[in-house]
Design a protein around this motif. Structure first.
Motif, PDB file in Angstrom:
ATOM      1  N   ALA A  13      50.800  14.818  19.819  1.00 59.06           N
ATOM      2  CA  ALA A  13      51.989  14.161  20.125  1.00 59.06           C
ATOM      3  C   ALA A  13      52.682  14.359  21.482  1.00 59.06           C
ATOM      4  CB  ALA A  13      53.055  14.747  19.243  1.00 59.06           C
ATOM      5  N   GLY A  63      53.876  11.056  21.066  1.00 58.34           N
ATOM      6  CA  GLY A  63      54.765  11.212  19.746  1.00 58.34           C
ATOM      7  C   GLY A  63      56.064  10.321  19.840  1.00 58.34           C
ATOM      8  N   THR A 119      52.443  14.394  14.728  1.00 60.30           N
ATOM      9  CA  THR A 119      51.710  15.349  15.583  1.00 60.30           C
ATOM     10  C   THR A 119      50.715  15.003  16.212  1.00 60.30           C
ATOM     11  OG1 THR A 119      50.762  16.119  13.619  1.00 60.30           O
ATOM     12  CG2 THR A 119      52.656  17.212  13.923  1.00 60.30           C
TER      13      THR A 119
END
Lengths: 472, 472
Positions: free
Chosen positions: B115, B146, B211
């Motif tokens: 991310a 992200g 993530t």
């Protein structure tokens, strides 16, 4: 429940006329069983709305009365996704009367089709304005847009154009509370929160009823090249695909076919013969297209295959010299399932693994299955470039009556375990329906499953949308 | 709340070390305000995990303690989406330490980025293997993967390659209960229920924390043609786009720029001059690319523009003769916002309407706004081919101090009403964040809003994910 369902049927007939709720057994009968005859359900009526407003009113009423609805399009589910529960507690909900193409705009490359539009009809309507809806599959003559959206259907042209998820520009949906979500404006960019459209794609009718879809069109095919190549193994086939993709972006079909799959087609299907003279362990059907008349993909494919033969990727190949020859090659591909059924009982597994891993997976899975279930023959065909194959396990000549019922579940679990260990999907394009519900519950990561169940409970708290399917 | 947050900070520091929870005011300060200085919040700490496992543990702990988290990447939100609440009840949650490119596979055209990877770094890494991640935008030097996923970011190359939604092959997500959803295998086909990946794209951190992402790569650009054309009005610009699209699929940038927008850039930005000699009411910046060195798109674009001039679609045009000239043309486009800020206060509206309707909408909306707010000047630039323009309203020379605070909300509501009436979106690519939350609540169809809120409540029942954003 009986009273509530009767009340719903009566109310619908009073408000929307006798056509809107059919209770005649003869009318109901064909829709109580899936097309392969694997699942059978019961229902007292088919509700059959003629407009989005009618859908909304019926869903709202069903919610108030607590009567579950089973949405149905062309009834071509591979996983019992459109077959009602056996206890008769639900009503069928047919979208087939909603079959208008509301708009088709060649400039904007968009069509707005109601849920009941049949795929082949959309193909024809798009062709009439010089465009194409690129998704296609075997059931195109009966499957409907609503079902294709609700199952995130794939088919043979996914390689270039993606699944339904990539082709939906927006949806009109009746949510389980009867509210109408209208995403049909076909906005190319819209970031107003979670995408309801994307959530409904592949939801199998468990989160609401898709009533219409704005769909992307692409330029019509002006010329195509269809070729057949013999290769040593799936690894060579994948290398051939990469070889072609590095040199052109026109390949849109790339179907792997096992040598024994071809042999069955030659044995069982009248008029089918092998396209190549020699024997090959594996085969590939390739289609490349051109949207402009001035580019002929045939010499390009000939050159690419010539290079591939020189590079040792391909053993032998032929390119169709006419549209009739091209159609004959596709006919082989389209008759593989039929040939297999003629050979005897088999189990069918619609699986995907990461594309690069597929060649190794195929070899290893075949060996593992045949060792674990002596006498069986594992075979595969399908969309190698998408990492999605139809992996089938045939009973073998010695199999006795009742083989499928006896052996099927064990083979299914065995294959599903292999796929899951390989980081793949137990349902690449057919969905979960009722057939794979227990396997999803067994194999999905608990956190994912909890999220799916939470979403289902949040949007359909009364559980009226397609009960017994997916996580419903 | 205070005790719970302190406890969370202490636990995180004990388990994951001092770097995992920073409480130093100087370290916190830059992240408490959005980059444009419109929103300011408070937080006692930044949690800063180094791995997915740490994210999962921290989210689980935060859920148990009831401490809300505000995910943050590059802090480049246009809508205050990464700025914490003012009451200090939440902790910042930075993904910047998770900045590994876990994999990059040129054959499979896939990269797996954590991310915290910065967009420009991904561009460089893809280029190093002969590939390209096609999405790009002004903040590329600081925005992170992200954040791009969580806002379904768009940018200047959407026309050909789509928004992040089209470029994400799979996500790794920590759900609000701390469970890890792993969709990184990059399966091209997977129909195991509702798509958690698609739900998290554009969810602005309110349903969990992205993530890592598996991202599609495309072939690197070998040659490009960048052109500038003067046109009479937005309708002519759209016709020019259709004219080009019918003849080639290589156009990937098509940016509309108003004549007065260009004039401001020439006035305020050193080194910028008009690319054409005459005056034109509207301008278009066009980019076409080739992935192979043997095709030069420059003569093609010259021919297409020549034909368009003959057809009366274009008044005048120039094609960059060098990479330096091409960069200079893009520099004009990229400096429009800065030029506008130099001119004085303005309100900015990131809107979309159906592409075909945009020309008429632009003319009518400009007239309506300028009539309703005398002295203002409405202007627009952006992604015409996506139906997405940045529609800005400048205060005018007579505007007094405090104009934005006084007039901004009224203008915003006025523009949002126009957009909604036109079937468009009040947030095409920037998201809702905290800035447009009230407008979303005012203008979204009630059924849609209810569905969004139900999803939020279902997946984040404790309300710990990015409070005060979107529908949170």
């Amino acid at each position: 429940m009986t009273d509530a369902a009767d009340r719903l049927i009566r109310d619908v007939q009073e408000r929307f006329g006798p056509k809107a709720a059919l209770t005649d057994r003869a009318a109901l009968e064909p829709w109580l069983t899936d097309w392969r005859g694997r699942f059978r359900g019961e229902a007292r009526a088919i509700l059959s709305p003629a407009s989005t407003e009618e859908v909304a009113a019926m869903v709202h009423l069903a919610g108030r009365l607590g009567v579950p609805l089973v949405p149905q399009g062309g009834n071509t589910s591979m996983v019992g996704g459109a077959t009602p529960p056996a206890d008769g507690s639900a009503l069928l909900f047919s979208l087939r009367r909603m079959n208008r193409l509301r708009a088709i705009d060649a400039d904007a490359n968009l069509a707005v089709a109601e849920a009941g539009v049949i795929l082949a009809d959309l193909h024809d309507r798009a062709a009439a304005v010089g465009r194409r809806f690129p998704l296609t599959l075997g059931a195109r003559g009966s499957c409907t847009i609503g079902g294709l959206v609700s199952t995130n259907a794939g088919g043979t042209q996914v390689l270039r154009f993606g699944t339904m998820r990539a082709l939906v520009a927006g949806l009109e949906v009746v949510l389980p509370d009867g509210a109408v979500h209208n995403g049909l404006s076909g906005l190319k960019k819209d970031n107003r929160g979670y995408s309801i459209d994307q959530l409904l794609i592949g939801a199998e009718g468990t989160l609401g009823i898709v009533t219409a879809a704005a769909l992307r069109l692409v330029p019509a095919v002006q010329r195509r090249a269809v070729a057949w190549a013999g290769v040593a193994d799936p690894g060579a086939a994948l290398k051939l695909l990469r070889h072609m993709e590095e040199r052109t972006d026109r390949v849109e079909g790339f179907e792997l076919i096992s040598g024994d799959g071809l042999a069955l087609a030659v044995d069982h299907i009248p008029g089918i013969r092998s396209p190549l003279n020699g024997r090959h362990a594996w085969h590939v059907l390739i289609e490349a297209t051109s949207a402009t008349a001035d580019f002929d993909p045939v010499p390009m494919v000939q050159d690419l295959l010539g290079d591939a033969i020189e590079a040792g990727l391909v053993e032998d190949a032929t390119v169709a010299a006419s549209e009739a020859q091209a159609a004959a090659l596709w006919r082989i591909r389209d008759s593989l399932s039929e040939a297999e059924r003629a050979e005897g009982p088999s189990t069918a597994h619609d699986i995907s693994v990461p594309v690069a891993d597929m060649p190794r997976f195929l070899i290893e899975a075949k060996a593992a299955v045949e060792a674990a279930f002596p006498g069986t023959v594992a075979s595969a065909f399908g969309h190698l470039g998408d990492g999605n194959l139809h992996f089938h396990v045939r009973a073998g000549r010695q199999a006795r009556e009742g083989w499928t019922a006896r052996e099927g579940p064990g083979i299914e679990r065995f294959v599903d375990d292999l796929v899951t260990q390989a980081g793949g999907s137990i349902s690449a394009e057919h969905g979960i329906g009722q057939m794979k519900r227990a396997e999803l519950a067994r194999l999905a990561p608990p956190g994912d499953l909890a999220a799916l169940c939470a979403i289902k409970a949040a949007l359909d708290p009364r559980g009226i949308m397609n009960p017994g399917k997916l996580v419903g």
